[in-house]
Scaffold this active site. Structure first.
Site, PDB file in Angstrom:
ATOM      1  N   HIS A 125      68.825 -59.051 -25.045  1.00  0.00           N
ATOM      2  CA  HIS A 125      67.419 -58.824 -25.398  1.00  0.00           C
ATOM      3  C   HIS A 125      67.256 -59.160 -26.887  1.00  0.00           C
ATOM      4  O   HIS A 125      68.203 -59.030 -27.667  1.00  0.00           O
ATOM      5  CB  HIS A 125      67.116 -57.338 -25.155  1.00  0.00           C
ATOM      6  CG  HIS A 125      65.708 -56.920 -25.346  1.00  0.00           C
ATOM      7  ND1 HIS A 125      65.186 -56.636 -26.577  1.00  0.00           N
ATOM      8  CD2 HIS A 125      64.711 -56.712 -24.450  1.00  0.00           C
ATOM      9  CE1 HIS A 125      63.917 -56.258 -26.429  1.00  0.00           C
ATOM     10  NE2 HIS A 125      63.608 -56.296 -25.152  1.00  0.00           N
ATOM     11  N   ASP A 202      74.302 -52.029 -26.023  1.00  0.00           N
ATOM     12  CA  ASP A 202      72.868 -51.843 -25.856  1.00  0.00           C
ATOM     13  C   ASP A 202      72.674 -51.202 -24.476  1.00  0.00           C
ATOM     14  O   ASP A 202      72.782 -51.861 -23.439  1.00  0.00           O
ATOM     15  CB  ASP A 202      72.173 -53.213 -25.941  1.00  0.00           C
ATOM     16  CG  ASP A 202      70.684 -53.120 -25.606  1.00  0.00           C
ATOM     17  OD1 ASP A 202      70.231 -52.053 -25.150  1.00  0.00           O
ATOM     18  OD2 ASP A 202      69.981 -54.133 -25.779  1.00  0.00           O
ATOM     19  N   GLN A 205      69.030 -50.427 -20.744  1.00  0.00           N
ATOM     20  CA  GLN A 205      68.915 -50.484 -19.278  1.00  0.00           C
ATOM     21  C   GLN A 205      70.159 -49.871 -18.627  1.00  0.00           C
ATOM     22  O   GLN A 205      70.356 -50.001 -17.424  1.00  0.00           O
ATOM     23  CB  GLN A 205      68.752 -51.936 -18.796  1.00  0.00           C
ATOM     24  CG  GLN A 205      67.618 -52.698 -19.435  1.00  0.00           C
ATOM     25  CD  GLN A 205      66.243 -52.179 -19.041  1.00  0.00           C
ATOM     26  OE1 GLN A 205      66.093 -51.339 -18.143  1.00  0.00           O
ATOM     27  NE2 GLN A 205      65.210 -52.646 -19.726  1.00  0.00           N
ATOM     28  N   LYS A 228      62.457 -45.191 -21.323  1.00  0.00           N
ATOM     29  CA  LYS A 228      62.878 -45.907 -20.120  1.00  0.00           C
ATOM     30  C   LYS A 228      63.598 -44.970 -19.155  1.00  0.00           C
ATOM     31  O   LYS A 228      64.088 -45.400 -18.116  1.00  0.00           O
ATOM     32  CB  LYS A 228      63.809 -47.060 -20.496  1.00  0.00           C
ATOM     33  CG  LYS A 228      63.108 -48.182 -21.268  1.00  0.00           C
ATOM     34  CD  LYS A 228      64.054 -49.335 -21.460  1.00  0.00           C
ATOM     35  CE  LYS A 228      63.652 -50.271 -22.573  1.00  0.00           C
ATOM     36  NZ  LYS A 228      62.444 -51.037 -22.306  1.00  0.00           N
ATOM     37  N   CYS A 367      61.301 -60.607 -23.547  1.00  0.00           N
ATOM     38  CA  CYS A 367      62.029 -60.479 -24.819  1.00  0.00           C
ATOM     39  C   CYS A 367      63.473 -60.967 -24.685  1.00  0.00           C
ATOM     40  O   CYS A 367      64.402 -60.385 -25.276  1.00  0.00           O
ATOM     41  CB  CYS A 367      62.012 -59.047 -25.353  1.00  0.00           C
ATOM     42  SG  CYS A 367      60.366 -58.440 -25.658  1.00  0.00           S
TER      43      CYS A 367
HETATM   44  N1  C6P Z   1      63.112 -54.133 -22.744  1.00  0.00           N
HETATM   45  C1  C6P Z   1      61.628 -54.938 -21.014  1.00  0.00           C
HETATM   46  O1  C6P Z   1      60.528 -55.033 -20.450  1.00  0.00           O
HETATM   47  P1  C6P Z   1      62.788 -50.684 -26.999  1.00  0.00           P
HETATM   48  O2  C6P Z   1      61.587 -51.566 -26.926  1.00  0.00           O
HETATM   49  O3  C6P Z   1      63.322 -50.578 -28.391  1.00  0.00           O
HETATM   50  O4  C6P Z   1      62.596 -49.367 -26.344  1.00  0.00           O
HETATM   51  O5  C6P Z   1      63.911 -51.404 -26.119  1.00  0.00           O
HETATM   52  C2  C6P Z   1      64.381 -52.653 -26.495  1.00  0.00           C
HETATM   53  C3  C6P Z   1      65.338 -53.187 -25.481  1.00  0.00           C
HETATM   54  C4  C6P Z   1      66.655 -53.415 -25.863  1.00  0.00           C
HETATM   55  N2  C6P Z   1      67.561 -53.841 -24.985  1.00  0.00           N
HETATM   56  C5  C6P Z   1      67.245 -54.082 -23.692  1.00  0.00           C
HETATM   57  C6  C6P Z   1      68.321 -54.537 -22.755  1.00  0.00           C
HETATM   58  C7  C6P Z   1      65.938 -53.877 -23.255  1.00  0.00           C
HETATM   59  O6  C6P Z   1      65.630 -54.116 -21.983  1.00  0.00           O
HETATM   60  C8  C6P Z   1      64.964 -53.438 -24.169  1.00  0.00           C
HETATM   61  C9  C6P Z   1      63.519 -53.273 -23.748  1.00  0.00           C
HETATM   62  C10 C6P Z   1      61.779 -54.020 -22.182  1.00  0.00           C
HETATM   63  O7  C6P Z   1      62.614 -55.555 -20.630  1.00  0.00           O
HETATM   64  C11 C6P Z   1      60.689 -54.217 -23.191  1.00  0.00           C
HETATM   65  S1  C6P Z   1      60.772 -55.781 -23.973  1.00  0.00           S
END
Ligand code: C6P
Length: 409
Positions: A125, A202, A205, A228, A367
């Site tokens: 991401h 990371d 997910q 999430k 993203c």
């Molecule tokens: N992905 C998606 O729709 P934040 O925005 O900081 O809570 O998470 C960022 C992030 C980092 N790593 C991974 C693997 C992610 O999936 C995400 C967030 C969302 O896929 C929003 S772009």
């Protein structure tokens, strides 16, 4: 017999989520972006602001002391949930993005030098790419990407071949937000450590969808977002090994992250507060603890297995749609995310048709633009599942896609 969520469990779970009980049809398949919230989480926010609102670590009065206890308890719940050794290793931040940036700024600026190598993967991401690009540009470091194969699986041999020379850091996702691929993070951690590198996982997910044990994985850092995993927005977590966090300079300076300040200098507070400058998201942190209680009551192994069943069901049914390309073909090593494209139909058009059926999916690059480059497409449609989704909802998705196919030829 596989431990999984049963049909009766899902019926009961859905009763806990006000958004599914408004009388309006909603098929919510955008859980990788953010999950819906159960009443107990919404109530925890309401309760805090209506009955126990006060700042933490500041007031010598009962309300503030109670808020402090609850806020610290939330750190302890998170520590227990991911099996950290101590709550001191749990830093509350805003989200995964901030957690990774914290490591890049604080650990990175102290430990990365010209010519050092940072290893990422092709399925990251942007939040696990851009902070390292900024750091690499500033320090003259080099970023290398471990490759994926055509099934969306990380090529371990590719990673292995990069783990030599001046590798200082490996930063990799536990589960891809596009492919649903679950990476063998324990094995990758041990490979990184053998090469003398630090590793950040990371877990945006990861931890919402499968049992996660940071001590068993052995990782140095683990980042995730509360929103999430049934929690509110505005609170996320950075786990870091105590000795590493202790050795890092603060990320932000201000109130609460200090022990004492004079006109000349400051001394840092104990962990984790050294990294929590300013008034934190108190109610949200407490409500994240409540979300964790809820997930624990369902059982993370059951959640993991149920989402895998949904993903496999979806991949099977999606094949009935003419001219569809599904990305990532792994079976067991995937979570509840399925991305696809209808040939010659833009994902935004697909999402609009589905929206007219009250089905919410995500369309775009999610993203993860470099990953889409690797897949040879500029965008995709994505359905992502959670504990309240059903196979009937997947059937509705498939029917919606057939409708889109009819409209767009
Ligand atoms: N992905 C998606 O729709 P934040 O925005 O900081 O809570 O998470 C960022 C992030 C980092 N790593 C991974 C693997 C992610 O999936 C995400 C967030 C969302 O896929 C929003 S772009």
């Amino acid at each position: 017999m596989t431990e999984t969520l049963k049909f009766e469990d899902i019926i009961n779970i859905r009763k806990d989520f006000p958004i599914f009980n408004t009388g309006k049809k909603l098929i919510y398949l955008d859980n990788a972006a953010t999950s819906q919230k159960p009443s107990i989480v919404i109530d925890a926010l309401h309760f805090f602001y209506s009955k126990s609102n006060a700042n933490v670590h500041r007031g010598i009065y009962t309300l503030s002391e109670e808020a402090t206890i609850k806020y610290e308890e939330a750190h302890k719940k998170v520590a227990g949930f991911i099996n950290a050794k101590s709550f001191r290793e749990i830093v509350f931040v805003r989200n995964t993005t901030e957690a990774i940036n914290l490591v890049a700024y604080s650990w990175g600026r102290k430990n990365i030098a010209k010519g050092d190598v940072i290893i990422l993967s092709q399925m990251e991401h942007h939040s696990n790419i851009v902070p390292w690009q900024l750091l690499a540009r500033e320090k003259g470091a080099i970023i290398k990407y471990a490759e994926i194969d055509n099934r969306g699986k990380l090529r371990i041999e590719s990673l292995e071949s990069l783990l030599k020379g001046k590798v200082k850091l490996v930063a990799i996702t536990q589960m891809s937000n596009v492919l649903g691929t679950i990476n063998p993070v324990k094995k990758i951690t041990s490979m990184a450590h053998k090469a003398g590198a630090i590793i950040l996982i990371d877990g945006a997910q990861g931890v919402p969808h499968e049992p996660t044990d940071v001590q068993d994985i052995g990782c140095d850092f683990y980042a995730f977002s509360g929103h999430k995993m049934l929690g509110p927005t505005g609170v996320g977590v950075l786990y870091g090994k105590k000795e590493i966090l202790n050795d890092m300079p603060p990320f932000l300076g201000g109130g609460d992250m200090i022990k004492s300040v004079s006109f000349e200098e400051a001394r840092w507070n104990d962990l984790p507060w050294k990294f929590e400058a300013g008034t934190p998201a108190i109610a949200e942190g407490i409500a994240l603890g409540v979300a964790i209680d809820y997930l624990k009551s369902l059982g993370m192994t059951k959640i993991r297995n149920y989402e895998n069943e949904l993903a496999l069901y979806a991949m099977d049914k999606l094949k009935d749609v003419n001219d569809i390309e599904i990305y990532g073909h792994l079976a067991e090593e995937r979570g509840g995310i399925v991305s696809f494209n209808l040939k010659d139909v833009h994902p935004h058009d697909v999402a609009s048709v589905l929206s007219s059926e009250n089905i919410a999916i995500r369309a775009g690059h999610h993203c993860a633009q470099p990953l889409h480059d690797r897949l040879g497409v500029s965008a995709s449609s994505r359905a992502s599942f959670y504990i309240y989704n059903t196979t009937e909802e997947i059937d509705a998705l498939v029917n919606g896609l057939k409708k889109a196919r009819k409209i767009y030829g």
